[in-house]
Enzyme design. Structure first.
Site, short mmCIF file in Angstrom:
data_model
loop_
_atom_site.label_atom_id
_atom_site.label_comp_id
_atom_site.label_asym_id
_atom_site.label_seq_id
_atom_site.Cartn_x
_atom_site.Cartn_y
_atom_site.Cartn_z
N LYS A 77 48.16 48.96 35.75
CA LYS A 77 48.67 49.92 34.77
C LYS A 77 49.10 51.18 35.50
O LYS A 77 48.55 51.53 36.56
CB LYS A 77 47.60 50.27 33.74
CG LYS A 77 48.18 50.67 32.38
CD LYS A 77 48.72 49.47 31.65
CE LYS A 77 49.25 49.85 30.27
NZ LYS A 77 49.70 48.66 29.51
N LYS A 81 49.98 43.18 37.11
CA LYS A 81 50.98 43.34 36.05
C LYS A 81 50.49 44.33 35.02
O LYS A 81 49.34 44.28 34.60
CB LYS A 81 51.22 41.99 35.36
CG LYS A 81 52.39 41.98 34.40
CD LYS A 81 53.66 41.79 35.17
CE LYS A 81 54.89 41.96 34.28
NZ LYS A 81 55.15 43.36 33.91
N HIS A 135 42.47 38.99 41.94
CA HIS A 135 42.12 37.55 41.95
C HIS A 135 43.38 36.70 41.86
O HIS A 135 43.39 35.55 42.29
CB HIS A 135 41.14 37.22 40.83
CG HIS A 135 41.76 37.14 39.47
ND1 HIS A 135 42.14 38.26 38.76
CD2 HIS A 135 42.06 36.08 38.67
CE1 HIS A 135 42.66 37.89 37.60
NE2 HIS A 135 42.62 36.57 37.52
#
Length: 474
Positions: free
Chosen positions: A109, A73, A68
């Site tokens: 991740k 990150k 989105h």
């Protein structure tokens, strides 16, 4: 005895369960919620690396939970516990965490399934560089695509290897430094990143204990000073959390490590414990403290604030009823299981959830990313201007009053902000603002949910609006 979780729910299932509880309080339809909840991209790779005279096949992952907002990150961990479900759960938490603290990233991740202690620095470098090259091949890394960071088992050294590998494979990318955060200062890192998560935990809890109405329900006074603190884990996050609380006047009554715990009602000196730990190899037998060979017992001692800052699922259905703390701050990811969370809530314990409380790391990573994109150190443009303005103000005050400001006062006032001051200030403002948003939602629930539910509602609302504004749901 090790701290054990005897429940059947996995970490990933607990995250999904928390999402579902919060989603019931939002206005979005099932399709939008399903999109917010889903992991968008999952990369599972195996690659060969020559270790000594043998070739080892290394298993690794990178998950991009939400697109989105870009880039995604999230950290990269080196651990034998790494598997797809764990990485998916952590990536999902990153999405919600970024939304809560208003950092414009999607969650990601990564993980490499290795025991880093078994490899030399040379071999770890080979593994890290090969992993990075695999991410580059699959377009899973880049300043505007996916930006890794340190996590369990990794640090600034590994991030510098990632940067160098990415830069060599993308020589024309002038924003290459922004492909990863948590780097050494010399490689574009930002001052204040090391202590960021622990300092964020301190700011978050300090804000929580500032509300008189909430503290009255717990039988506590407002403010940090005098609060009795237990911290589980003396890694980077736990150490800095304990340090900032002690400096603020709190009483550090308990410390817990993997091989035991210590407790002293009169308080423990953190630096002295660290010195004892370096000398003896552990925290046990610290002068004046009570020893607990079972670290789980350390969690159950009397205190005002308990801060699990190490492992997942250390508070579970079998020990939650014995927790005596009035506030639990989740500095680690997932230290309380879903069943334990309900028990703590029923006991009236205030739980500050991980999805908010340990967001200091990604907040300061955001500052580093911005610094890399602008290629200007924080404070470089305005520090001298501020110094000169403050000097002129002092001169005016002295001229009007006929009194001279002391040398110490002059030095204090004239000092303009350095990069670390600006980073800490930005982190403090972020954690205060985010907690107030969560608390407002919690109050509006009128007892129908806890702070964790409120935090997830906060995240879902922001992500849902972002998807709507993208126009992908005609």
């Amino acid at each position: 005895m090790a701290i054990m979780n005897t429940e059947n729910n996995t970490f990933f299932e607990s995250v999904q369960r928390n999402f579902d509880k919060a989603a019931a309080h939002t206005r979005f339809d099932k399709g939008v919620l399903a999109q917010i909840k889903a992991c968008n991209s999952i990369l599972r790779i195996k690659f060969p690396v020559k270790i000594g005279e043998q070739v080892e096949v290394i298993e690794a992952y990178r998950v991009q939970h939400s697109h989105h907002k870009l880039p995604c990150k999230g950290g990269i961990r080196f651990s034998m516990e790494v598997d797809q479900e764990e990485v998916m759960a952590l990536a999902a938490l990153m999405t919600y965490k970024c939304a809560i603290v208003n950092v414009p990233f999607g969650g990601g991740k990564g993980g490499i399934k290795i025991d880093s202690k078994k490899y030399s620095a040379f071999d770890l470098e080979k593994i890290t560089r090969r992993y990075t090259s695999e991410l580059c091949k699959k377009n899973f890394i880049g300043p505007g695509i996916d930006v890794p960071a340190p996590d369990y088992g990794t640090g600034a050294r590994e991030m510098s290897w990632i940067l160098d590998t990415y830069s060599s494979l993308n020589p024309g990318d002038i924003n290459a430094q922004a492909c990863v955060t948590g780097k050494p200062i010399s490689q574009g890192g930002v001052r204040g990143r090391t202590e960021a998560t622990g300092l964020g935990v301190f700011y978050g809890l300090r804000e929580a204990v500032s509300f008189a109405d909430d503290m009255e329900k717990l039988g506590l006074e407002t403010g940090v000073e005098g609060k009795r603190i237990i911290v589980q884990g003396l890694g980077n996050v736990g150490y800095h959390t304990a340090k900032y609380f002690q400096e603020a006047g709190a009483k550090l009554v308990g410390l817990i490590e993997f091989n035991g715990a210590i407790y002293n009602e009169d308080g423990l000196d953190l630096d002295a414990v660290q010195a004892h730990r370096q000398t003896t190899g552990g925290i046990l037998n610290f002068p004046g403290a009570v020893n607990f060979a079972d670290p789980a017992e350390g969690l159950e001692q009397d205190c005002d604030i308990l801060i699990p800052a190490a492992l997942e699922s250390v508070i579970h259905k079998d020990n939650a009823d014995r927790i005596k703390a009035k506030i639990v701050g989740e500095a680690a990811n997932g230290p309380i299981t879903a069943e334990a969370d309900e028990i703590l809530h029923s006991k009236g314990i205030l739980v500050l959830p991980d999805v908010y409380l340990n967001a200091g790391g990604v907040t300061v990573s955001y500052f580093e990313w911005l610094k890399n994109l602008s290629r200007v150190r924080y404070g470089r443009l305005e520090k001298r201007f501020n110094d000169n303005m403050y000097k002129e103000l002092i001169d005016i005050i002295e001229s009007m009053t006929g009194k001279r400001v002391s040398d110490l006062e002059r030095k204090t006032i004239l000092r303009g902000p350095d990069e670390i001051d600006l980073v800490h200030s930005g982190l403090e403002d972020t954690m205060i603002g985010a907690y107030r948003e969560i608390r407002d939602i919690h109050v509006s629930l009128e007892g129908k949910g806890d702070l964790r539910t409120a935090a997830f509602i906060c995240a879902i609302n922001k992500i849902g609006v972002a998807y709507e504004e993208l126009g992908i749901f005609p």
